[in-house]
Motif scaffolding. Structure first.
Motif, PDB file in Angstrom:
ATOM      1  N   GLN A   1      28.850  39.586  31.801  1.00 12.56           N
ATOM      2  CA  GLN A   1      29.990  38.776  32.204  1.00 12.56           C
ATOM      3  C   GLN A   1      31.210  39.649  32.463  1.00 12.56           C
ATOM      4  O   GLN A   1      31.335  40.765  31.936  1.00 12.56           O
ATOM      5  N   TRP A   2      32.088  39.116  33.285  1.00 11.02           N
ATOM      6  CA  TRP A   2      33.387  39.724  33.536  1.00 11.02           C
ATOM      7  C   TRP A   2      34.429  39.103  32.602  1.00 11.02           C
ATOM      8  O   TRP A   2      34.348  37.917  32.262  1.00 11.02           O
ATOM      9  N   ALA A   3      35.413  39.896  32.224  1.00 12.49           N
ATOM     10  CA  ALA A   3      36.543  39.402  31.427  1.00 12.49           C
ATOM     11  C   ALA A   3      37.816  39.980  32.036  1.00 12.49           C
ATOM     12  O   ALA A   3      38.121  41.161  31.855  1.00 12.49           O
ATOM     13  N   ALA A   4      38.530  39.161  32.780  1.00 14.84           N
ATOM     14  CA  ALA A   4      39.717  39.606  33.506  1.00 14.84           C
ATOM     15  C   ALA A   4      40.974  39.097  32.811  1.00 14.84           C
ATOM     16  O   ALA A   4      41.130  37.887  32.619  1.00 14.84           O
ATOM     17  N   MET A   5      41.864  40.019  32.448  1.00  8.15           N
ATOM     18  CA  MET A   5      43.148  39.657  31.868  1.00  8.15           C
ATOM     19  C   MET A   5      44.151  39.445  33.000  1.00  8.15           C
ATOM     20  O   MET A   5      44.250  40.263  33.920  1.00  8.15           O
ATOM     21  N   LYS A   6      44.882  38.363  32.911  1.00  6.53           N
ATOM     22  CA  LYS A   6      45.862  38.040  33.929  1.00  6.53           C
ATOM     23  C   LYS A   6      47.135  37.521  33.271  1.00  6.53           C
ATOM     24  O   LYS A   6      47.107  37.025  32.144  1.00  6.53           O
ATOM     25  N   GLY A   7      48.226  37.617  34.011  1.00  9.32           N
ATOM     26  CA  GLY A   7      49.469  37.008  33.569  1.00  9.32           C
ATOM     27  C   GLY A   7      49.487  35.566  34.065  1.00  9.32           C
ATOM     28  O   GLY A   7      48.678  34.745  33.659  1.00  9.32           O
ATOM     29  N   LYS A   8      50.382  35.281  34.974  1.00 11.26           N
ATOM     30  CA  LYS A   8      50.452  33.944  35.568  1.00 11.26           C
ATOM     31  C   LYS A   8      49.302  33.761  36.543  1.00 11.26           C
ATOM     32  O   LYS A   8      48.999  34.646  37.352  1.00 11.26           O
ATOM     33  N   LEU A   9      48.628  32.622  36.483  1.00 13.71           N
ATOM     34  CA  LEU A   9      47.499  32.342  37.367  1.00 13.71           C
ATOM     35  C   LEU A   9      47.980  31.712  38.663  1.00 13.71           C
ATOM     36  O   LEU A   9      48.763  30.764  38.653  1.00 13.71           O
ATOM     37  N   GLU A  10      47.512  32.250  39.778  1.00 14.21           N
ATOM     38  CA  GLU A  10      47.875  31.726  41.084  1.00 14.21           C
ATOM     39  C   GLU A  10      46.699  30.940  41.659  1.00 14.21           C
ATOM     40  O   GLU A  10      45.569  31.425  41.671  1.00 14.21           O
ATOM     41  N   LYS A  11      46.962  29.727  42.143  1.00 13.22           N
ATOM     42  CA  LYS A  11      45.897  28.887  42.682  1.00 13.22           C
ATOM     43  C   LYS A  11      45.202  29.561  43.858  1.00 13.22           C
ATOM     44  O   LYS A  11      43.974  29.449  44.022  1.00 13.22           O
ATOM     45  N   GLU A  12      45.962  30.278  44.676  1.00 11.31           N
ATOM     46  CA  GLU A  12      45.375  30.925  45.845  1.00 11.31           C
ATOM     47  C   GLU A  12      44.375  31.998  45.420  1.00 11.31           C
ATOM     48  O   GLU A  12      43.323  32.176  46.040  1.00 11.31           O
ATOM     49  N   GLU A  13      44.703  32.739  44.354  1.00 13.08           N
ATOM     50  CA  GLU A  13      43.802  33.783  43.882  1.00 13.08           C
ATOM     51  C   GLU A  13      42.499  33.180  43.352  1.00 13.08           C
ATOM     52  O   GLU A  13      41.408  33.686  43.624  1.00 13.08           O
ATOM     53  N   LEU A  14      42.614  32.103  42.593  1.00  9.16           N
ATOM     54  CA  LEU A  14      41.425  31.444  42.065  1.00  9.16           C
ATOM     55  C   LEU A  14      40.579  30.867  43.200  1.00  9.16           C
ATOM     56  O   LEU A  14      39.345  30.923  43.162  1.00  9.16           O
ATOM     57  N   ALA A  15      41.232  30.315  44.215  1.00  7.13           N
ATOM     58  CA  ALA A  15      40.518  29.697  45.330  1.00  7.13           C
ATOM     59  C   ALA A  15      39.747  30.718  46.156  1.00  7.13           C
ATOM     60  O   ALA A  15      38.766  30.368  46.824  1.00  7.13           O
ATOM     61  N   ALA A  16      40.166  31.982  46.117  1.00  6.20           N
ATOM     62  CA  ALA A  16      39.526  33.026  46.914  1.00  6.20           C
ATOM     63  C   ALA A  16      38.264  33.585  46.262  1.00  6.20           C
ATOM     64  O   ALA A  16      37.551  34.381  46.880  1.00  6.20           O
ATOM     65  N   VAL A  17      37.974  33.185  45.048  1.00 10.49           N
ATOM     66  CA  VAL A  17      36.780  33.679  44.354  1.00 10.49           C
ATOM     67  C   VAL A  17      35.540  33.116  45.038  1.00 10.49           C
ATOM     68  O   VAL A  17      35.471  31.917  45.326  1.00 10.49           O
ATOM     69  N   PRO A  18      34.532  33.942  45.320  1.00  9.81           N
ATOM     70  CA  PRO A  18      33.318  33.462  45.996  1.00  9.81           C
ATOM     71  C   PRO A  18      32.638  32.336  45.231  1.00  9.81           C
ATOM     72  O   PRO A  18      32.706  32.263  43.998  1.00  9.81           O
ATOM     73  N   ALA A  19      31.949  31.501  45.964  1.00  8.07           N
ATOM     74  CA  ALA A  19      31.325  30.318  45.370  1.00  8.07           C
ATOM     75  C   ALA A  19      30.176  30.665  44.437  1.00  8.07           C
ATOM     76  O   ALA A  19      29.791  29.845  43.596  1.00  8.07           O
ATOM     77  N   ASP A  20      29.613  31.868  44.583  1.00 14.04           N
ATOM     78  CA  ASP A  20      28.482  32.240  43.731  1.00 14.04           C
ATOM     79  C   ASP A  20      28.918  32.897  42.424  1.00 14.04           C
ATOM     80  O   ASP A  20      28.107  33.506  41.729  1.00 14.04           O
ATOM     81  N   ILE A  21      30.198  32.773  42.092  1.00 12.81           N
ATOM     82  CA  ILE A  21      30.714  33.271  40.816  1.00 12.81           C
ATOM     83  C   ILE A  21      31.309  32.085  40.052  1.00 12.81           C
ATOM     84  O   ILE A  21      32.130  31.338  40.585  1.00 12.81           O
ATOM     85  N   THR A  22      30.859  31.926  38.819  1.00 11.21           N
ATOM     86  CA  THR A  22      31.332  30.842  37.968  1.00 11.21           C
ATOM     87  C   THR A  22      32.390  31.357  37.017  1.00 11.21           C
ATOM     88  O   THR A  22      32.156  32.323  36.285  1.00 11.21           O
ATOM     89  N   ILE A  23      33.565  30.730  37.030  1.00  7.95           N
ATOM     90  CA  ILE A  23      34.649  31.077  36.113  1.00  7.95           C
ATOM     91  C   ILE A  23      34.771  29.964  35.083  1.00  7.95           C
ATOM     92  O   ILE A  23      34.895  28.788  35.437  1.00  7.95           O
TER      93      ILE A  23
ATOM     94  N   ARG B   1      42.551  44.671  33.299  1.00  2.87           N
ATOM     95  CA  ARG B   1      43.865  44.196  32.887  1.00  2.87           C
ATOM     96  C   ARG B   1      44.772  44.250  34.108  1.00  2.87           C
ATOM     97  O   ARG B   1      45.403  45.267  34.374  1.00  2.87           O
ATOM     98  N   ALA B   2      44.764  43.143  34.876  1.00  2.00           N
ATOM     99  CA  ALA B   2      45.559  43.088  36.108  1.00  2.00           C
ATOM    100  C   ALA B   2      45.195  44.224  37.050  1.00  2.00           C
ATOM    101  O   ALA B   2      46.053  44.834  37.686  1.00  2.00           O
ATOM    102  N   PHE B   3      43.883  44.520  37.161  1.00  2.00           N
ATOM    103  CA  PHE B   3      43.401  45.606  38.023  1.00  2.00           C
ATOM    104  C   PHE B   3      43.582  45.283  39.496  1.00  2.00           C
ATOM    105  O   PHE B   3      44.023  46.117  40.289  1.00  2.00           O
ATOM    106  N   SER B   4      43.234  44.071  39.894  1.00  2.00           N
ATOM    107  CA  SER B   4      43.310  43.679  41.298  1.00  2.00           C
ATOM    108  C   SER B   4      43.176  42.159  41.358  1.00  2.00           C
ATOM    109  O   SER B   4      43.046  41.485  40.335  1.00  2.00           O
ATOM    110  N   ALA B   5      43.187  41.641  42.576  1.00  2.00           N
ATOM    111  CA  ALA B   5      42.900  40.216  42.747  1.00  2.00           C
ATOM    112  C   ALA B   5      41.484  39.944  42.251  1.00  2.00           C
ATOM    113  O   ALA B   5      40.601  40.799  42.329  1.00  2.00           O
ATOM    114  N   LEU B   6      41.265  38.742  41.731  1.00  2.00           N
ATOM    115  CA  LEU B   6      39.976  38.418  41.126  1.00  2.00           C
ATOM    116  C   LEU B   6      38.810  38.636  42.089  1.00  2.00           C
ATOM    117  O   LEU B   6      37.781  39.209  41.711  1.00  2.00           O
TER     118      LEU B   6
END
Length: 218
Positions: free
Chosen positions: A173-195, A152-157
């Motif tokens: 699977q992972w289940a991450a709770m977030k408030g507002k989604l930031e494009k930069e945070e989503l873009a930093a997720v490694p390519a070998d992880i599917t969201i 629950r908003a533990f850290s960047a994805l």
């Protein structure tokens, strides 16, 4: 339960109805007992910045319960095991443990005050399948990996996935709770992880952005 707490229970049960959850009275009693313990300990140990009890119902109880319409199948599956990382005072981990008392749940937090409250709440509420891990997540070595890892908003994805990858069971699977989604945070997720497509959570009593992101290693 004291008379003054009755409006709080009504607020909780109204929110449960809005979420279309079918929870027995005994579970609602447990949720209210948790709330009372959190409020009592918060006065001494400052476990959460939320002080108002009505706001605690919305921001803590109902916010955690809003996961259930999505995560219920995973939580009820045979062999399910849940890890809640950066659990703080048990959010959402203890709330999910109350709803699923037979589910093995680990609530992990490195903060000593929060871990003491977690142990107290587990004893007081009789949550026999809950383990409290007072450690940093990268140092945690469980007897078995977990089918579901929440935060629950533990850290960047990207950090959340990297720090907990060793704890995820095959097919988990992972289940991450977030408030507002930031494009930069989503873009930093490694390519070998599917969201999966981010899910908008509707939390009764809250008029702000809340999202759930489900992910798994590719």
């Amino acid at each position: 339960m004291s008379i003054w707490a009755d409006p709080l229970r009504t607020r909780l049960t109204t929110g449960i109805d809005i979420l279309k959850l079918d929870l027995p009275d005994a579970t609602v009693d447990q949720l209210m007992a948790y709330l009372m313990e959190l409020e009592r300990w918060n006065n001494a140990y400052n476990l959460t910045a939320v002080r108002d009890l009505q706001a605690m119902v919305d921001r803590h109880l109902l916010d955690s319960l809003s996961l259930l319409p999505v995560l219920a199948p995973a939580l009820a599956a045979p062999g399910a095991r849940l890890l809640d990382v950066g659990s703080g005072p048990g959010l959402p981990g203890l709330i999910l443990a109350i709803v699923y008392p037979e589910l093995p749940v680990t609530v992990l937090d490195s903060n000593g005050k929060k871990a003491r409250f977690l142990r107290h709440a587990v004893r007081t509420l009789g949550l026999s399948r809950v383990t409290v891990a007072e450690t940093r997540v990268e140092a945690w070595v469980p007897p078995e990996p977990y089918t579901l890892v929440t935060s629950r908003a533990f850290s960047a994805l990207a950090d959340f996935f990297a720090l907990t990858r060793h704890l995820l069971a095959p097919g988990g699977q992972w289940a991450a709770m977030k408030g507002k989604l930031e494009k930069e945070e989503l873009a930093a997720v490694p390519a070998d992880i599917t969201i999966r497509e981010p899910l908008r959570l509707r939390v009764p009593g809250l008029d702000e952005a809340r999202h759930l992101l489900l992910a798994h290693p590719t």
